[in-house]
Design a protein around this motif. Structure first.
Motif, PDB file in Angstrom:
ATOM      1  N   LEU A   1       9.475 -31.317 -23.073  1.00  0.00           N
ATOM      2  CA  LEU A   1       9.278 -32.140 -23.132  1.00  0.00           C
ATOM      3  C   LEU A   1      10.129 -31.180 -21.542  1.00  0.00           C
ATOM      4  O   LEU A   1       9.552 -31.837 -19.973  1.00  0.00           O
ATOM      5  CB  LEU A   1      10.825 -32.565 -22.797  1.00  0.00           C
ATOM      6  CG  LEU A   1      10.846 -33.481 -24.953  1.00  0.00           C
ATOM      7  CD1 LEU A   1      11.874 -34.132 -24.515  1.00  0.00           C
ATOM      8  CD2 LEU A   1       9.814 -33.895 -24.343  1.00  0.00           C
ATOM      9  N   HIS A   2      10.540 -30.011 -21.070  1.00  0.00           N
ATOM     10  CA  HIS A   2      10.683 -29.440 -19.696  1.00  0.00           C
ATOM     11  C   HIS A   2       9.545 -29.116 -19.295  1.00  0.00           C
ATOM     12  O   HIS A   2       9.080 -29.121 -17.737  1.00  0.00           O
ATOM     13  CB  HIS A   2      11.795 -28.503 -20.103  1.00  0.00           C
ATOM     14  CG  HIS A   2      11.607 -27.446 -18.694  1.00  0.00           C
ATOM     15  ND1 HIS A   2      12.583 -28.009 -17.854  1.00  0.00           N
ATOM     16  CD2 HIS A   2      11.277 -26.259 -18.321  1.00  0.00           C
ATOM     17  CE1 HIS A   2      12.437 -27.355 -16.324  1.00  0.00           C
ATOM     18  NE2 HIS A   2      11.409 -26.150 -16.986  1.00  0.00           N
ATOM     19  N   ARG A   3       8.359 -28.677 -19.895  1.00  0.00           N
ATOM     20  CA  ARG A   3       7.016 -27.693 -19.067  1.00  0.00           C
ATOM     21  C   ARG A   3       5.905 -29.308 -18.646  1.00  0.00           C
ATOM     22  O   ARG A   3       5.351 -29.149 -17.820  1.00  0.00           O
ATOM     23  CB  ARG A   3       6.594 -27.413 -20.558  1.00  0.00           C
ATOM     24  CG  ARG A   3       8.175 -25.598 -20.081  1.00  0.00           C
ATOM     25  CD  ARG A   3       7.504 -25.131 -19.372  1.00  0.00           C
ATOM     26  NE  ARG A   3       5.767 -24.624 -19.217  1.00  0.00           N
ATOM     27  CZ  ARG A   3       5.691 -23.176 -20.247  1.00  0.00           C
ATOM     28  NH1 ARG A   3       6.427 -23.092 -20.791  1.00  0.00           N
ATOM     29  NH2 ARG A   3       3.787 -23.143 -19.897  1.00  0.00           N
ATOM     30  N   VAL A   4       6.142 -30.220 -19.678  1.00  0.00           N
ATOM     31  CA  VAL A   4       5.571 -30.950 -19.808  1.00  0.00           C
ATOM     32  C   VAL A   4       5.280 -32.411 -20.195  1.00  0.00           C
ATOM     33  O   VAL A   4       4.115 -33.305 -19.880  1.00  0.00           O
ATOM     34  CB  VAL A   4       4.021 -30.476 -21.063  1.00  0.00           C
ATOM     35  CG1 VAL A   4       3.493 -29.153 -21.190  1.00  0.00           C
ATOM     36  CG2 VAL A   4       4.316 -31.249 -22.444  1.00  0.00           C
ATOM     37  N   SER A   5       6.799 -32.746 -19.423  1.00  0.00           N
ATOM     38  CA  SER A   5       7.139 -34.406 -19.124  1.00  0.00           C
ATOM     39  C   SER A   5       6.671 -34.817 -18.395  1.00  0.00           C
ATOM     40  O   SER A   5       5.895 -34.200 -17.226  1.00  0.00           O
ATOM     41  CB  SER A   5       8.420 -34.153 -19.315  1.00  0.00           C
ATOM     42  OG  SER A   5       8.597 -35.659 -19.228  1.00  0.00           O
TER      43      SER A   5
ATOM     44  N   LEU B   1      -1.582 -32.241 -16.787  1.00  0.00           N
ATOM     45  CA  LEU B   1      -1.734 -33.409 -16.978  1.00  0.00           C
ATOM     46  C   LEU B   1      -1.916 -34.756 -16.646  1.00  0.00           C
ATOM     47  O   LEU B   1      -2.306 -35.575 -16.499  1.00  0.00           O
ATOM     48  CB  LEU B   1      -0.165 -33.674 -17.625  1.00  0.00           C
ATOM     49  CG  LEU B   1      -0.144 -33.433 -19.301  1.00  0.00           C
ATOM     50  CD1 LEU B   1       1.719 -33.076 -19.810  1.00  0.00           C
ATOM     51  CD2 LEU B   1      -0.343 -34.007 -20.465  1.00  0.00           C
ATOM     52  N   GLN B   2      -1.236 -34.467 -15.066  1.00  0.00           N
ATOM     53  CA  GLN B   2      -1.695 -35.423 -14.592  1.00  0.00           C
ATOM     54  C   GLN B   2      -2.513 -35.612 -13.362  1.00  0.00           C
ATOM     55  O   GLN B   2      -2.490 -35.918 -12.523  1.00  0.00           O
ATOM     56  CB  GLN B   2       0.098 -35.505 -13.112  1.00  0.00           C
ATOM     57  CG  GLN B   2       0.972 -35.918 -14.734  1.00  0.00           C
ATOM     58  CD  GLN B   2       2.761 -35.183 -13.494  1.00  0.00           C
ATOM     59  OE1 GLN B   2       2.864 -35.936 -12.511  1.00  0.00           O
ATOM     60  NE2 GLN B   2       3.438 -34.700 -14.216  1.00  0.00           N
ATOM     61  N   VAL B   3      -3.305 -34.409 -13.307  1.00  0.00           N
ATOM     62  CA  VAL B   3      -4.724 -34.563 -11.991  1.00  0.00           C
ATOM     63  C   VAL B   3      -5.585 -34.086 -12.638  1.00  0.00           C
ATOM     64  O   VAL B   3      -6.463 -35.246 -12.792  1.00  0.00           O
ATOM     65  CB  VAL B   3      -4.538 -33.298 -11.442  1.00  0.00           C
ATOM     66  CG1 VAL B   3      -6.022 -33.337 -10.759  1.00  0.00           C
ATOM     67  CG2 VAL B   3      -3.006 -33.544 -10.442  1.00  0.00           C
TER      68      VAL B   3
ATOM     69  N   VAL C   1      -7.876 -30.606 -22.755  1.00  0.00           N
ATOM     70  CA  VAL C   1      -7.250 -30.607 -22.447  1.00  0.00           C
ATOM     71  C   VAL C   1      -5.667 -30.798 -22.916  1.00  0.00           C
ATOM     72  O   VAL C   1      -4.633 -29.470 -23.037  1.00  0.00           O
ATOM     73  CB  VAL C   1      -6.827 -32.457 -22.108  1.00  0.00           C
ATOM     74  CG1 VAL C   1      -4.971 -32.350 -22.153  1.00  0.00           C
ATOM     75  CG2 VAL C   1      -7.158 -33.025 -21.055  1.00  0.00           C
ATOM     76  N   LEU C   2      -5.597 -30.668 -24.358  1.00  0.00           N
ATOM     77  CA  LEU C   2      -4.809 -30.564 -25.789  1.00  0.00           C
ATOM     78  C   LEU C   2      -4.784 -28.345 -25.586  1.00  0.00           C
ATOM     79  O   LEU C   2      -4.091 -27.975 -25.925  1.00  0.00           O
ATOM     80  CB  LEU C   2      -5.470 -31.098 -27.370  1.00  0.00           C
ATOM     81  CG  LEU C   2      -4.096 -30.494 -28.138  1.00  0.00           C
ATOM     82  CD1 LEU C   2      -3.473 -30.673 -28.004  1.00  0.00           C
ATOM     83  CD2 LEU C   2      -4.924 -31.484 -29.362  1.00  0.00           C
ATOM     84  N   GLY C   3      -6.039 -28.391 -25.583  1.00  0.00           N
ATOM     85  CA  GLY C   3      -6.474 -26.901 -26.109  1.00  0.00           C
ATOM     86  C   GLY C   3      -6.044 -26.525 -24.834  1.00  0.00           C
ATOM     87  O   GLY C   3      -5.300 -24.753 -25.490  1.00  0.00           O
ATOM     88  N   ALA C   4      -6.016 -26.185 -24.001  1.00  0.00           N
ATOM     89  CA  ALA C   4      -5.233 -25.937 -22.691  1.00  0.00           C
ATOM     90  C   ALA C   4      -4.048 -25.897 -22.687  1.00  0.00           C
ATOM     91  O   ALA C   4      -3.002 -25.257 -22.305  1.00  0.00           O
ATOM     92  CB  ALA C   4      -6.155 -26.488 -20.850  1.00  0.00           C
ATOM     93  N   LEU C   5      -2.820 -27.039 -23.254  1.00  0.00           N
ATOM     94  CA  LEU C   5      -2.422 -27.272 -23.262  1.00  0.00           C
ATOM     95  C   LEU C   5      -1.231 -26.108 -23.768  1.00  0.00           C
ATOM     96  O   LEU C   5      -0.102 -25.764 -23.707  1.00  0.00           O
ATOM     97  CB  LEU C   5      -1.563 -28.371 -23.793  1.00  0.00           C
ATOM     98  CG  LEU C   5      -1.579 -29.567 -22.033  1.00  0.00           C
ATOM     99  CD1 LEU C   5      -1.460 -30.614 -22.704  1.00  0.00           C
ATOM    100  CD2 LEU C   5      -0.690 -29.237 -20.891  1.00  0.00           C
ATOM    101  N   LEU C   6      -2.070 -25.867 -25.489  1.00  0.00           N
ATOM    102  CA  LEU C   6      -1.335 -25.196 -26.173  1.00  0.00           C
ATOM    103  C   LEU C   6      -1.364 -23.720 -26.055  1.00  0.00           C
ATOM    104  O   LEU C   6      -0.636 -22.823 -26.129  1.00  0.00           O
ATOM    105  CB  LEU C   6      -2.179 -25.644 -27.213  1.00  0.00           C
ATOM    106  CG  LEU C   6      -1.888 -26.612 -27.896  1.00  0.00           C
ATOM    107  CD1 LEU C   6      -3.307 -26.855 -29.449  1.00  0.00           C
ATOM    108  CD2 LEU C   6      -0.494 -26.796 -28.647  1.00  0.00           C
ATOM    109  N   ARG C   7      -2.948 -23.259 -25.483  1.00  0.00           N
ATOM    110  CA  ARG C   7      -3.177 -21.832 -25.122  1.00  0.00           C
ATOM    111  C   ARG C   7      -1.977 -21.511 -23.828  1.00  0.00           C
ATOM    112  O   ARG C   7      -1.209 -20.615 -24.190  1.00  0.00           O
ATOM    113  CB  ARG C   7      -4.494 -22.136 -24.402  1.00  0.00           C
ATOM    114  CG  ARG C   7      -4.821 -21.098 -24.208  1.00  0.00           C
ATOM    115  CD  ARG C   7      -5.041 -20.205 -25.869  1.00  0.00           C
ATOM    116  NE  ARG C   7      -4.954 -18.379 -24.541  1.00  0.00           N
ATOM    117  CZ  ARG C   7      -3.588 -17.690 -24.333  1.00  0.00           C
ATOM    118  NH1 ARG C   7      -2.943 -18.102 -24.166  1.00  0.00           N
ATOM    119  NH2 ARG C   7      -3.825 -16.242 -24.490  1.00  0.00           N
TER     120      ARG C   7
END
Length: 328
Positions: free
Chosen positions: A100-104, A149-151, A216-222
């Motif tokens: 939550l700190h990283r991607v909220s 996430l936001q752009v 998007v999911l792959g980039a966030l997980l990586r």
């Protein structure tokens, strides 16, 4: 001084401009330039226009040196200490901060919404250099996770909607989507060194061509150090099952965006007969169709990963950790 060995974990691709590095490290741009002149540290790359570019590894090294200075070392001593520690292999990568700190995205930053608008306008006007500068500007004030996430994610969705509504033609849609696709794939291969675990396999359902959410999911997980095996669009179930036997991933994630492609997931038990057991791989799924038609979640074997990217990342980590797959 001797060249700093590339032992500190972190991607070594030069992605961040000096403004982004200044924000991420809390070091002024003047300090960064001065250290490079005096100590040859960090060893930034240059764009064709002569502007400095830094890698994630550079940022980690800068943060380490800054911490030693705050403990009382002189700058030159801190840099020499970094060189010595990396030679010994004693400088390690911290675990990712809580999700939550990283991607909220509970409170999106107004300036990031502005960057999303600018990025969309540049892409539909076929101005790729301008689009690249918009992303660089976003990274100067936001983390890669926030930028993704936001752009990027909202622009991917907006581009798809614009094509469906006849506002842009297919060539423009392809140009814009592939520009963003390349950036997300770059984050998938240039993030911090991955955990020492089998990969998370990401694939679109058979006949599914919309891979934006999967990227998007792959980039966030990586970014959170999970190794990724990215398959992309329209993967036949038989071929997926064969590759799973070869690679033995901990988790398979499938995305379906329409009823037609969601129907293909009804056959999951035929290809993954151990879905109801604790055996690996875990099979998770998601996509816009399951958000709009939640009753379908009862029809698909496997684990529904959630309605948002944040939920998806959190549920993936919960599934892996709960089955004893926590990495080193």
């Amino acid at each position: 001084m001797a060249t700093l060995p590339h032992v500190l974990v972190g991607g070594d691709k030069p992605l961040f401009n000096i403004g982004a590095v200044s924000r991420l490290t809390g070091l002024s741009m003047a300090t960064l330039r001065a250290w490079e002149r005096r100590y040859g540290f960090p060893q930034s790359k240059r764009t064709e226009g002569g502007h400095r570019l830094y890698s994630e590894q550079d940022i980690l090294q800068l943060q380490w040196v800054k911490a030693r200075i705050q403990e009382g070392m002189q700058t030159s001593q801190a840099i020499q200490a970094l060189y010595h520690q990396t030679q010994l292999g004693h400088v390690s990568q911290p675990e990712p901060a809580p999700l939550l700190h990283r991607v909220s995205t509970a409170e999106p930053r107004p300036n990031l919404a502005m960057f999303a608008d600018q990025l969309y306008e540049a892409l539909v006007a076929h101005l790729e250099e301008e689009a690249a500068q918009v992303l660089a500007n976003a990274l100067a004030v936001a983390s890669p996770e926030e930028t993704i996430l936001q752009v990027i994610a909202p622009v991917l969705d907006r581009i798809g909607s614009a094509w469906e509504n006849g506002e842009i033609d297919i060539a423009t849609e392809h140009l814009a989507t592939n520009f963003l696709r390349q950036r997300l794939l770059m984050w998938m291969v240039s993030g911090p060194p991955p955990r020492l675990t089998p990969p998370i396999m990401l694939a679109c359902a058979p006949q599914e061509l919309h891979e934006g959410s999967l990227l998007v999911l792959g980039a966030l997980l990586r970014r959170r150090r999970w190794p990724i095996a990215y398959l992309g669009q329209t993967v036949p179930m038989a071929d997926l099952a064969s590759l799973v036997r070869d690679l033995e991933p901990d988790l398979v994630v499938l995305v379906a965006m329409s009823e037609e492609t969601a129907q293909a997931l009804l056959d999951l038990p035929a290809y993954f007969p151990n879905l109801a057991t604790e055996a690996t791989p875990v099979v998770g799924y998601g996509g816009r169709f399951f958000v709009e038609y939640p009753e379908w979640r009862m029809r698909i074997a496997g684990e529904y990963l959630g309605d948002t990217f944040e939920e998806g990342v959190a549920n993936i980590e919960r599934l892996l950790f709960s089955r004893g797959k926590r990495s080193s």
